[in-house]
Write a protein that holds these residues in place. Sequence first.
Motif, PDB file in Angstrom:
ATOM      1  N   PRO A  14      13.556 -37.494 -20.701  1.00 30.95           N
ATOM      2  CA  PRO A  14      13.874 -36.088 -20.397  1.00 30.95           C
ATOM      3  C   PRO A  14      13.195 -35.817 -19.230  1.00 30.95           C
ATOM      4  N   LYS A  15      12.166 -36.384 -18.725  1.00 31.74           N
ATOM      5  CA  LYS A  15      11.480 -36.339 -17.373  1.00 31.74           C
ATOM      6  C   LYS A  15      12.027 -36.763 -16.211  1.00 31.74           C
ATOM      7  N   ASN A 195      16.219 -28.372 -13.408  1.00 27.06           N
ATOM      8  CA  ASN A 195      16.124 -29.435 -14.554  1.00 27.06           C
ATOM      9  C   ASN A 195      17.425 -29.129 -15.393  1.00 27.06           C
ATOM     10  N   LYS A 196      17.847 -27.850 -15.530  1.00 24.67           N
ATOM     11  CA  LYS A 196      18.971 -27.691 -16.236  1.00 24.67           C
ATOM     12  C   LYS A 196      20.053 -28.453 -15.852  1.00 24.67           C
ATOM     13  N   ASN A 199      19.483 -32.245 -16.693  1.00 21.72           N
ATOM     14  CA  ASN A 199      19.824 -32.589 -18.002  1.00 21.72           C
ATOM     15  C   ASN A 199      21.371 -32.476 -18.456  1.00 21.72           C
ATOM     16  N   SER A 200      22.063 -31.690 -17.854  1.00 21.24           N
ATOM     17  CA  SER A 200      23.497 -31.582 -18.217  1.00 21.24           C
ATOM     18  C   SER A 200      24.049 -32.791 -17.796  1.00 21.24           C
ATOM     19  N   ARG A 202      22.623 -35.757 -17.249  1.00 16.64           N
ATOM     20  CA  ARG A 202      22.363 -36.972 -18.014  1.00 16.64           C
ATOM     21  C   ARG A 202      23.300 -37.168 -19.096  1.00 16.64           C
ATOM     22  N   LYS A 203      23.454 -36.063 -19.785  1.00 14.73           N
ATOM     23  CA  LYS A 203      24.489 -36.222 -20.837  1.00 14.73           C
ATOM     24  C   LYS A 203      25.907 -36.704 -20.590  1.00 14.73           C
TER      25      LYS A 203
END
Length: 602
Positions: A14-15, A195-196, A199-200, A202-203
């Motif tokens: 996550p980082k 970051n938002k 993360n999006s 990455r999914k």
Amino acid sequence: MENNLATNIKEDSPKAASGTWKHVFAYLKVLKPQAIKLVICSTALAIGDAILPLFNRYAMDNFISKGSIDGLAPFAIIYMLLIVFFAVFVFGFIKYAGTIETTITHDIRRDAFEKLQKLSFSYYDVTPVGWIMSRLTSDTTRLGQILSWGLVDMLWGGMMMFFVAIVMITVNLKLAIIILTTIPILLFISYFFQNKILNSYRKVRKHNSQITGAFNEGITGTVTTKTLVTEETNLNEFKILTEKMNNSSVRAAVISALYYPIISIIGSIAVAIIVTLGGEEVLNSQITFGTLVLFIGYATQFFEPVRIMSQRIADFQNAQASAERVISLIQSESDIIDTKEVIEKYGDIGNSKKENFEKILGNIELKNVGFKYKTGETILENFNLNVNAGEQIAIVGPTGAGKSTIVNLICRFYEPTSGEILIDGLDYRERSQEWLYSNLGYVLQTPHLFSGTIKENIRYGKLDATDEEIIAAAKLVNAHNFITTFSDGYETTVGEGGNGLSTGQKQLISFARAILSDPSILILDEATASIDIETEKLIQDAIETMLSNRTSFIIAHRLSTIVNADRILVLKNGAIIEEGNHLDLLKLKGHYYELYTNQFNS
């Protein structure tokens, strides 16, 4: 299918991996000359973008406001020269950015593919093909784009804002401050969304890998799907994957969609303030109308690179996920690694020092060998076996007994988790992988041919083989006769995976390929299982010729093919329960006797 893929694909951290981009940017080092030229072009265009509005201001104040054309001709000439200046550097901009993009994509794919050649079997045991394909295609393309056009846009945007800021401060400090005070706000908003967005995406990339894997399984398993009538089940599973991909993509798009309008709103507010305050100063004759137009243009122009840079920031967040996955592949460590001392003497895979390779006689010993797969399944414990040079060893037993595991350990496709394997009296880890592989001949149950001609597929066994050597190998395994029936002979194209040939023909070619290099150790892993009785008889004599004077291991379900083996090992649960030649084992009337008589009677 979905659950298997989800299990095998590792979750990204996550980082943000700070070291990831360091490794990615390293690919720019070899492109330093092109990168420098690209920086020059970007800087020149940024300066030009900052200067051009000053020409418009001059025209506004000296020609339009005064209603005069005095000096228009030299002004027009200088203006045209500026346009030519732009055209030259735009050409360079596109040329060098495109060169960097294609070169970086090529280099990353080359390194990733090279790594795939060096990774051990265990990597492929747990990594879906779709995951690998996604890394080598869409992810590498994305990185090439972001390291060329993305960085260039960031550089150009930053330089342009810098030069525009200098001009604005020089012309009118008050109006310049209004525009410049928006920068901290923009930075805060960018940081908030960073970051938002990451993360999006990455999914999104994770689900994309799962879909690629599903495509691969669906295409390669079409025949099985049809025969088992599982089309509807597969469609439902694929629908679940695509829905997850869709939901993640929509969420990522929504976050990005919120980001860009906020940037635009802030820019529009700044322009409105400039028009209001600047208009008052024009009416009060504090500034010229041309200066007001200049600042309105600068305000719009100043926020254009901000919008572009915000887009590139989002792209970088998207590419971060791709970068992490590609670099994780390139940096994957093989379970089988030669020591520095071994590499120094024998070289590495793909860079061997063959002049230092000792000849393999073929004496093989497994001493207290234990092995278990990464999944935790233990196959062998304290397994011992001594094989003399030139000996023919047949291995039989039920599925899961450890037959293929033993030969894969001997070939060093895996390494024992305990104990040691000696070749000619030395632990094979004291010599290089390439040393052993170059002395192996391996024929699988399901033969695999590469797209190309028959000659090319046989030559894979020895890349420097002459046409005469290829023909001799084909004759040795009785493949020459059927090859010459084709109109193109050895130049016949086999098709994808060899689908232009029968299973028996493909197997004969794989035999020729295995024997071409005259290997010291030969492995036949169910090599006749897929061949019809007539073809089996055809190659039986060839197999005997292949096996003579070399250490060989034969895994077979058809016991008729191993009756002449020097020694037959009967395995059960990773242990030898019977051992001897064919006649000795029949006399025991034990497990082998039951297998043989049952197979013979059937």
